[in-house]
Scaffold this motif. Structure first.
Motif, PDB file in Angstrom:
ATOM      1  N   THR A 165      23.090  37.508  78.266  1.00 60.06           N
ATOM      2  CA  THR A 165      24.415  37.532  77.475  1.00 60.06           C
ATOM      3  C   THR A 165      25.247  36.514  78.285  1.00 60.06           C
ATOM      4  OG1 THR A 165      25.129  39.594  78.763  1.00 60.06           O
ATOM      5  CG2 THR A 165      24.326  39.805  76.323  1.00 60.06           C
ATOM      6  N   ALA A 166      25.931  35.806  77.809  1.00 55.52           N
ATOM      7  CA  ALA A 166      27.160  34.843  78.460  1.00 55.52           C
ATOM      8  C   ALA A 166      27.955  34.672  77.203  1.00 55.52           C
ATOM      9  CB  ALA A 166      26.620  33.688  78.844  1.00 55.52           C
ATOM     10  N   THR A 167      29.421  34.624  77.805  1.00 61.46           N
ATOM     11  CA  THR A 167      30.523  34.303  77.034  1.00 61.46           C
ATOM     12  C   THR A 167      30.998  32.853  77.393  1.00 61.46           C
ATOM     13  OG1 THR A 167      32.070  34.745  78.766  1.00 61.46           O
ATOM     14  CG2 THR A 167      31.480  36.517  77.427  1.00 61.46           C
ATOM     15  N   ALA A 168      31.781  32.330  76.111  1.00 62.91           N
ATOM     16  CA  ALA A 168      32.290  31.050  76.324  1.00 62.91           C
ATOM     17  C   ALA A 168      33.182  30.656  77.389  1.00 62.91           C
ATOM     18  CB  ALA A 168      33.323  30.755  75.234  1.00 62.91           C
ATOM     19  N   ALA A 169      33.515  31.845  78.321  1.00 65.35           N
ATOM     20  CA  ALA A 169      34.223  31.696  79.368  1.00 65.35           C
ATOM     21  C   ALA A 169      33.211  31.403  80.922  1.00 65.35           C
ATOM     22  CB  ALA A 169      35.104  32.837  80.003  1.00 65.35           C
ATOM     23  N   ASP A 170      31.736  31.717  80.648  1.00 68.20           N
ATOM     24  CA  ASP A 170      30.895  31.358  81.616  1.00 68.20           C
ATOM     25  C   ASP A 170      30.815  30.113  81.761  1.00 68.20           C
ATOM     26  OD1 ASP A 170      30.379  33.952  82.404  1.00 68.20           O
ATOM     27  OD2 ASP A 170      29.468  34.480  80.702  1.00 68.20           O
ATOM     28  N   PRO A 171      30.226  29.648  83.064  1.00 65.25           N
ATOM     29  CA  PRO A 171      29.719  28.223  83.069  1.00 65.25           C
ATOM     30  C   PRO A 171      28.630  27.810  82.176  1.00 65.25           C
ATOM     31  CG  PRO A 171      29.130  29.532  85.262  1.00 65.25           C
ATOM     32  CD  PRO A 171      29.847  30.381  84.225  1.00 65.25           C
ATOM     33  N   THR A 172      28.438  26.571  81.841  1.00 67.63           N
ATOM     34  CA  THR A 172      27.546  26.068  81.009  1.00 67.63           C
ATOM     35  C   THR A 172      25.896  26.535  81.492  1.00 67.63           C
ATOM     36  OG1 THR A 172      28.606  24.315  80.319  1.00 67.63           O
ATOM     37  CG2 THR A 172      26.434  23.971  79.856  1.00 67.63           C
ATOM     38  N   TRP A 173      25.881  26.121  82.641  1.00 67.87           N
ATOM     39  CA  TRP A 173      24.501  26.645  83.167  1.00 67.87           C
ATOM     40  C   TRP A 173      24.062  28.150  83.146  1.00 67.87           C
ATOM     41  CZ3 TRP A 173      23.887  30.517  86.755  1.00 67.87           C
ATOM     42  CH2 TRP A 173      25.214  30.727  87.389  1.00 67.87           C
ATOM     43  N   LEU A 174      24.964  28.925  83.003  1.00 65.34           N
ATOM     44  CA  LEU A 174      24.759  30.309  82.884  1.00 65.34           C
ATOM     45  C   LEU A 174      24.573  30.592  81.243  1.00 65.34           C
ATOM     46  CD1 LEU A 174      24.326  33.345  83.923  1.00 65.34           C
ATOM     47  CD2 LEU A 174      26.782  33.533  83.799  1.00 65.34           C
ATOM     48  N   ARG A 175      25.234  29.969  80.400  1.00 68.72           N
ATOM     49  CA  ARG A 175      24.937  30.264  79.032  1.00 68.72           C
ATOM     50  C   ARG A 175      23.477  29.737  78.466  1.00 68.72           C
ATOM     51  NH1 ARG A 175      31.003  28.039  77.873  1.00 68.72           N
ATOM     52  NH2 ARG A 175      29.789  26.098  77.967  1.00 68.72           N
ATOM     53  N   LEU A 176      23.323  28.458  79.028  1.00 62.07           N
ATOM     54  CA  LEU A 176      21.932  27.913  78.879  1.00 62.07           C
ATOM     55  C   LEU A 176      20.864  29.091  79.269  1.00 62.07           C
ATOM     56  CD1 LEU A 176      22.585  24.313  79.625  1.00 62.07           C
ATOM     57  CD2 LEU A 176      22.085  25.156  77.325  1.00 62.07           C
ATOM     58  N   ARG A 177      20.978  29.352  80.658  1.00 65.31           N
ATOM     59  CA  ARG A 177      20.029  30.354  81.146  1.00 65.31           C
ATOM     60  C   ARG A 177      19.876  31.604  80.120  1.00 65.31           C
ATOM     61  NH1 ARG A 177      15.738  30.499  84.241  1.00 65.31           N
ATOM     62  NH2 ARG A 177      16.726  29.275  85.798  1.00 65.31           N
ATOM     63  N   ALA A 178      20.923  32.069  79.968  1.00 66.84           N
ATOM     64  CA  ALA A 178      21.028  33.315  78.785  1.00 66.84           C
ATOM     65  C   ALA A 178      20.177  32.963  77.356  1.00 66.84           C
ATOM     66  CB  ALA A 178      22.326  33.545  78.322  1.00 66.84           C
ATOM     67  N   ALA A 179      20.617  31.733  76.909  1.00 64.99           N
ATOM     68  CA  ALA A 179      19.958  31.474  75.796  1.00 64.99           C
ATOM     69  C   ALA A 179      18.222  31.158  75.928  1.00 64.99           C
ATOM     70  CB  ALA A 179      20.390  29.989  75.205  1.00 64.99           C
ATOM     71  N   VAL A 180      17.931  30.599  76.938  1.00 60.93           N
ATOM     72  CA  VAL A 180      16.352  30.293  77.225  1.00 60.93           C
ATOM     73  C   VAL A 180      15.924  31.549  77.470  1.00 60.93           C
ATOM     74  CG1 VAL A 180      14.884  29.548  79.039  1.00 60.93           C
ATOM     75  CG2 VAL A 180      16.656  28.016  78.169  1.00 60.93           C
ATOM     76  N   ASN A 181      16.455  32.484  78.251  1.00 54.39           N
ATOM     77  CA  ASN A 181      15.919  33.963  78.387  1.00 54.39           C
ATOM     78  C   ASN A 181      15.822  34.783  77.138  1.00 54.39           C
ATOM     79  OD1 ASN A 181      15.691  33.306  81.103  1.00 54.39           O
ATOM     80  ND2 ASN A 181      17.496  34.873  81.640  1.00 54.39           N
ATOM     81  N   ASN A 182      16.725  34.484  76.325  1.00 56.51           N
ATOM     82  CA  ASN A 182      16.679  35.140  74.929  1.00 56.51           C
ATOM     83  C   ASN A 182      15.428  34.649  73.983  1.00 56.51           C
ATOM     84  OD1 ASN A 182      18.776  37.226  75.092  1.00 56.51           O
ATOM     85  ND2 ASN A 182      20.182  35.657  74.626  1.00 56.51           N
ATOM     86  N   ALA A 183      15.423  33.294  74.027  1.00 58.82           N
ATOM     87  CA  ALA A 183      14.276  32.531  73.137  1.00 58.82           C
ATOM     88  C   ALA A 183      12.821  33.091  73.807  1.00 58.82           C
ATOM     89  CB  ALA A 183      14.545  31.065  73.282  1.00 58.82           C
ATOM     90  N   ARG A 184      12.961  33.178  75.116  1.00 63.46           N
ATOM     91  CA  ARG A 184      11.676  33.461  75.765  1.00 63.46           C
ATOM     92  C   ARG A 184      11.330  34.918  75.504  1.00 63.46           C
ATOM     93  NH1 ARG A 184      12.871  34.745  81.423  1.00 63.46           N
ATOM     94  NH2 ARG A 184      13.405  36.457  80.576  1.00 63.46           N
ATOM     95  N   ASP A 185      12.223  35.666  75.522  1.00 60.09           N
ATOM     96  CA  ASP A 185      11.989  37.221  75.028  1.00 60.09           C
ATOM     97  C   ASP A 185      11.627  37.355  73.587  1.00 60.09           C
ATOM     98  OD1 ASP A 185      12.623  37.664  77.625  1.00 60.09           O
ATOM     99  OD2 ASP A 185      14.491  38.632  77.501  1.00 60.09           O
ATOM    100  N   GLN A 186      12.054  36.685  72.687  1.00 60.13           N
ATOM    101  CA  GLN A 186      11.854  36.785  71.106  1.00 60.13           C
ATOM    102  C   GLN A 186      10.530  36.246  71.188  1.00 60.13           C
ATOM    103  OE1 GLN A 186      14.904  34.834  69.254  1.00 60.13           O
ATOM    104  NE2 GLN A 186      16.468  36.284  69.638  1.00 60.13           N
ATOM    105  N   GLY A 187       9.927  35.270  71.931  1.00 63.59           N
ATOM    106  CA  GLY A 187       8.581  34.720  71.688  1.00 63.59           C
ATOM    107  C   GLY A 187       7.632  35.812  72.086  1.00 63.59           C
ATOM    108  N   ASN A 188       7.916  36.685  73.099  1.00 65.61           N
ATOM    109  CA  ASN A 188       6.918  37.763  73.640  1.00 65.61           C
ATOM    110  C   ASN A 188       6.797  38.884  72.560  1.00 65.61           C
ATOM    111  OD1 ASN A 188       6.472  36.226  75.910  1.00 65.61           O
ATOM    112  ND2 ASN A 188       7.911  37.408  77.028  1.00 65.61           N
TER     113      ASN A 188
END
Length: 188
Positions: A165-188
């Motif tokens: 999870t990440a909010t709009a206030a978080d840095p871009t790199w953290l929001r991207l990391r959360a999105a990648v982790n979510n995509a990875r977890d949905q693929g498992n």
């Protein structure tokens, strides 16, 4: 802005009016786009920040005294980029295609005396407490050797592998990391 040598965030500010919410009014979008994201530079004097404006002025912000002074840019065009050189000069780029090198007086008492000794001591302490990243062996990941921070929190590699999870206030790199982790977890 980050404190040195701790690299903790001490100031975050938005140039211009705060977001009115979605849908964004055209007037607000025009004002937001008028500010270049490359128009801020540290001055030669400790605690001084320079901000170039879309109206063709430079604002000298003294962070210690919380005061500001407005200076005209010789070319007068809106500032699209601002940088500082090692000796303290400012390089100002304008939207009219002009490039101006400005000498900034650095004879302020802030440069001499206890402030310069404090700054020198902070740099020395920082360099003594850090080391270069070792040569990364084959198969190892450089990210295992980096300290990742947003200025408030420091993340270890294991933390980043599980952040979802990440909010709009978080840095871009953290929001991207959360999105990648979510995509990875949905693929498992």
């Amino acid at each position: 802005m980050f404190a040195f040598p701790s690299l903790r965030r001490v100031l975050a500010t938005t140039l211009g009016e705060p977001s009115p919410g979605y849908p964004y009014p055209q007037e607000w979008l025009d004002g937001m786009r008028a500010w270049s994201r490359q128009n801020i530079a540290f001055g030669a004097r400790p605690g001084v920040l320079w901000v170039g404006t879309p109206t063709g002025t430079l604002i000298e912000v003294d962070l210690e005294t919380e005061t500001a002074a407005v200076h005209d840019v010789p070319a007068g065009s809106p500032v699209s980029g601002l940088g500082s050189m090692a000796a303290g000069e400012l390089v100002v780029a304008g939207t009219g295609g002009d490039l101006v090198l400005l000498s900034v007086r650095s004879d302020s008492p802030k440069i001499r005396g206890p402030h310069s000794d404090t700054a020198r001591a902070a740099v020395t302490a920082f360099l003594d407490a850090t080391s270069e990243v070792p040569e990364v062996p084959e198969g190892d990941d450089l990210e295992n050797h980096l300290v990742v921070t947003d200025g408030t929190r420091t993340w270890e590699s294991d933390d980043l592998a599980t952040v979802d999870t990440a909010t709009a206030a978080d840095p871009t790199w953290l929001r991207l990391r959360a999105a990648v982790n979510n995509a990875r977890d949905q693929g498992n």
